[in-house]
Design an enzyme around this catalytic site. Structure first.
Site, PDB file in Angstrom:
ATOM      1  N   ASP A 198       0.847  -1.278   0.038  1.00  0.00           N
ATOM      2  CA  ASP A 198       0.131   0.098  -0.090  1.00  0.00           C
ATOM      3  C   ASP A 198       0.973   1.330   0.012  1.00  0.00           C
ATOM      4  O   ASP A 198       1.952   1.166   0.447  1.00  0.00           O
ATOM      5  CB  ASP A 198      -0.971   0.069   1.234  1.00  0.00           C
ATOM      6  CG  ASP A 198      -2.247   0.893   1.094  1.00  0.00           C
ATOM      7  OD1 ASP A 198      -2.093   1.504   0.032  1.00  0.00           O
ATOM      8  OD2 ASP A 198      -2.843   0.975   1.947  1.00  0.00           O
ATOM      9  N   SER A 199       0.431   2.221  -0.513  1.00  0.00           N
ATOM     10  CA  SER A 199       1.276   3.637  -0.837  1.00  0.00           C
ATOM     11  C   SER A 199       1.497   4.206   0.532  1.00  0.00           C
ATOM     12  O   SER A 199       2.478   5.138   0.490  1.00  0.00           O
ATOM     13  CB  SER A 199       0.597   4.426  -1.702  1.00  0.00           C
ATOM     14  OG  SER A 199      -0.750   4.922  -1.362  1.00  0.00           O
TER      15      SER A 199
ATOM     16  N   ASP B 286      -2.716   8.060  -2.924  1.00  0.00           N
ATOM     17  CA  ASP B 286      -4.059   8.642  -3.236  1.00  0.00           C
ATOM     18  C   ASP B 286      -4.268   9.547  -2.121  1.00  0.00           C
ATOM     19  O   ASP B 286      -3.573   9.312  -0.963  1.00  0.00           O
ATOM     20  CB  ASP B 286      -5.050   7.766  -3.565  1.00  0.00           C
ATOM     21  CG  ASP B 286      -5.352   6.755  -2.446  1.00  0.00           C
ATOM     22  OD1 ASP B 286      -4.191   6.475  -1.612  1.00  0.00           O
ATOM     23  OD2 ASP B 286      -6.182   5.950  -2.239  1.00  0.00           O
TER      24      ASP B 286
ATOM     25  N   GLN C 267     -11.050   6.962  -6.825  1.00  0.00           N
ATOM     26  CA  GLN C 267     -11.724   7.669  -5.650  1.00  0.00           C
ATOM     27  C   GLN C 267     -13.116   8.216  -6.021  1.00  0.00           C
ATOM     28  O   GLN C 267     -13.778   7.837  -6.992  1.00  0.00           O
ATOM     29  CB  GLN C 267     -10.676   8.737  -5.089  1.00  0.00           C
ATOM     30  CG  GLN C 267      -9.601   8.032  -4.456  1.00  0.00           C
ATOM     31  CD  GLN C 267     -10.002   7.354  -3.039  1.00  0.00           C
ATOM     32  OE1 GLN C 267     -10.913   7.476  -2.378  1.00  0.00           O
ATOM     33  NE2 GLN C 267      -8.886   6.608  -2.346  1.00  0.00           N
TER      34      GLN C 267
ATOM     35  N   GLY D 108     -11.034   4.027  -0.856  1.00  0.00           N
ATOM     36  CA  GLY D 108     -12.036   4.848  -0.279  1.00  0.00           C
ATOM     37  C   GLY D 108     -13.123   4.627   0.017  1.00  0.00           C
ATOM     38  O   GLY D 108     -14.322   5.116   0.640  1.00  0.00           O
TER      39      GLY D 108
ATOM     40  N   ASP E 256      -7.931  -7.142   0.278  1.00  0.00           N
ATOM     41  CA  ASP E 256      -7.269  -7.223   1.664  1.00  0.00           C
ATOM     42  C   ASP E 256      -8.011  -6.487   2.837  1.00  0.00           C
ATOM     43  O   ASP E 256      -9.023  -6.021   2.724  1.00  0.00           O
ATOM     44  CB  ASP E 256      -5.932  -6.429   1.570  1.00  0.00           C
ATOM     45  CG  ASP E 256      -6.195  -4.756   1.875  1.00  0.00           C
ATOM     46  OD1 ASP E 256      -6.809  -4.241   1.069  1.00  0.00           O
ATOM     47  OD2 ASP E 256      -6.025  -4.453   3.090  1.00  0.00           O
TER      48      ASP E 256
ATOM     49  N   CYS F  64     -13.363 -28.408   6.433  1.00  0.00           N
ATOM     50  CA  CYS F  64     -12.173 -27.736   6.131  1.00  0.00           C
ATOM     51  C   CYS F  64     -10.855 -28.741   5.938  1.00  0.00           C
ATOM     52  O   CYS F  64     -10.771 -29.651   6.777  1.00  0.00           O
ATOM     53  CB  CYS F  64     -11.793 -26.558   7.033  1.00  0.00           C
ATOM     54  SG  CYS F  64     -10.309 -25.622   6.732  1.00  0.00           S
TER      55      CYS F  64
ATOM     56  N   CYS G  53      -7.620 -27.886   6.264  1.00  0.00           N
ATOM     57  CA  CYS G  53      -6.441 -27.207   6.920  1.00  0.00           C
ATOM     58  C   CYS G  53      -5.855 -28.059   8.061  1.00  0.00           C
ATOM     59  O   CYS G  53      -6.632 -28.960   8.582  1.00  0.00           O
ATOM     60  CB  CYS G  53      -6.238 -25.865   7.284  1.00  0.00           C
ATOM     61  SG  CYS G  53      -7.324 -25.602   8.771  1.00  0.00           S
TER      62      CYS G  53
ATOM     63  N   CYS H 251      -7.844 -27.912  11.404  1.00  0.00           N
ATOM     64  CA  CYS H 251      -9.248 -28.508  11.520  1.00  0.00           C
ATOM     65  C   CYS H 251      -8.994 -30.079  11.334  1.00  0.00           C
ATOM     66  O   CYS H 251      -9.558 -30.761  11.642  1.00  0.00           O
ATOM     67  CB  CYS H 251      -9.916 -28.043  10.258  1.00  0.00           C
ATOM     68  SG  CYS H 251     -10.524 -26.146  10.425  1.00  0.00           S
TER      69      CYS H 251
HETATM   70 ZN   LIG Z   1      -9.472 -24.740   8.968  1.00  0.00          ZN
END
Ligand SMILES: [Zn+2]
Length: 414
Positions: free
Chosen positions: A94-95, A148, A190, A217, A267, A305, A307, A310
């Protein structure tokens, strides 16, 4: 051909959702995607290995914070953020414009840029579009953001119009500052919640040679309906052949709503913030792991899930870790390791569902009180995992990970 070689793979019928892929200097990424937020060159409570295992291929870092600490001289010395934090994947920075708006004390914004006081040492810092680009290049980011002028999305028309026009002037300066560098640069639309300003901003910026476009924005005070209306309005004006990034959004449903309207990238700091509160998002809904109801719950956090967390740990254990606020981090930890990861990939094609596939977003954490920017050791295992989008077990990073920290020509080019 743009720097990112963005390629739409499939589009949904009955919606603007699309699946795409683009190439950065540090590997390919698939969209729609959610970028884990590594503001300070680290994602709270997760190692780069955790993120990689969870499928993340691009992180977000912040030029504002990294400019103040550790400082660009550190990145110049060590060869860029990838090597600095041992992250072989892509990085978007990010700027700093939003942080100047939202965080900086004693700030003054002029046509040249912003002057504010450092929260690290109180020094006066000047951040211009040119310095923001130079900082992001020094960091070694793969995708730079044009600086910006951010305002509250509820600002009046005159304020919004003035900020938008300044953002356009800064966009041109940012492109000139980036020059021939190989890194991609996104412009930021914007215009607050005024349709005509949003339209004017998008139409102005698409005439400039950016590699992608962000919608800025939003998620700063407007209603959900306003955000969705602005998002749809802008994405309809952005080029089909370039990525679209909705900054700072959001909840799992917000992501789906925006994917439906043609957004590719997201994000949000919300995973870290909610994780501090013991919140987990699962395919069955939102859980709060602090609740005593989980004390004896032997079930997986989310049976759907795939992962590691889990698959290996019970709700009871995660409840226990949450209640005891156990400091626990690092890649060897058997704790709640779901990492922020890409969101839904739309099921596309003429015979498929018109809606994007619904992601299973799992987020869990253990934490103590404290701000996200706290430097005190507080561990949060933040988890956003998408059962329906689990990547293949093999990581594309494996070939590029070496015994030593990653290195690349882009990083060395400083
Ligand atoms: Zn998971």
């Amino acid at each position: 051909m743009t720097r990112l070689a963005f390629q739409v793979i499939a589009t949904a019928s009955g919606s603007r959702a699309r699946a795409a892929r683009f190439s950065t200097l540090h590997g390919d990424v698939e969209t729609p995607l959610f970028m884990p937020v590594g503001t300070h060159a680290t994602v709270k409570g997760l190692s780069p290995e955790d993120l990689e295992a969870a499928g993340a291929r691009i992180l977000l870092a912040n030029a504002y914070h990294l400019l103040l600490r550790p400082g660009v001289e550190v990145f110049a010395r060590v060869g860029g953020i990838h090597r600095f934090m041992n992250w072989p994947g892509a990085v978007l920075t990010d700027s700093g414009g939003y942080q100047v708006f939202s965080l900086a004390d004693d700030r003054v914004v002029t046509e040249d840029g912003a002057v504010f006081r450092s929260y690290v040492d109180g020094a006066r810092i000047a951040l211009s579009p040119e310095r923001s680009i130079a900082t992001q290049l020094a960091i070694g980011s793969d995708v730079l953001m044009a600086m910006d002028e951010c305002i509250a999305s509820t600002s009046d028309y005159a304020t919004a119009a003035a900020a938008m026009h300044r953002t356009h002037r800064w966009a041109a300066r940012s492109l000139a500052a980036r020059g021939d560098a190989p890194q991609a640069l996104f412009g930021i639309v914007q215009g607050a919640c005024f349709d005509d300003l949003r339209r004017e901003s998008a139409e102005h910026l698409v005439r400039l040679p950016f590699d992608g476009y962000a919608i800025g924005g939003l998620a700063v005070g407007e209603s959900k309906a306003e955000r969705e209306r602005c998002t749809a309005l802008v994405t309809a004006l952005l080029p089909e052949h370039l990525p679209r990034y909705l900054m700072g959004v959001g909840t799992p449903l917000d992501l789906l709503e925006a994917v439906d309207r043609g957004v590719d990238m997201f994000d949000c700091t919300m995973p870290s913030i909610l994780a501090k509160q013991g919140v987990a998002f699962t395919s069955g809904g939102r859980l709060n792991l602090y609740r005593g109801v989980y004390k004896l719950a032997d079930a997986a956090l989310d049976a759907r899930c795939g992962c590691a967390t889990c698959g290996q740990y019970s709700r009871a254990y995660l409840h226990h870790l949450t209640k005891t606020d156990e400091p626990w981090g690092g890649s060897s930890s058997p704790a709640t390791t779901c990492a922020s990861t890409p969101t839904s990939r739309p099921r596309c094609g003429s015979t498929s569902s018109p809606a994007p596939s619904r992601p299973t977003v799992t987020r869990n954490a253990r934490s103590s009180a404290g701000a996200t920017t706290s430097i005190r050791p507080s561990w949060r295992r933040v988890a956003v995992s998408v059962a329906t989008t689990r990547r293949s077990p093999g990581s594309p990073f494996a070939a590029r990970r070496r015994a030593t920290r990653p290195s690349c020509t882009a990083c060395r080019a400083k």
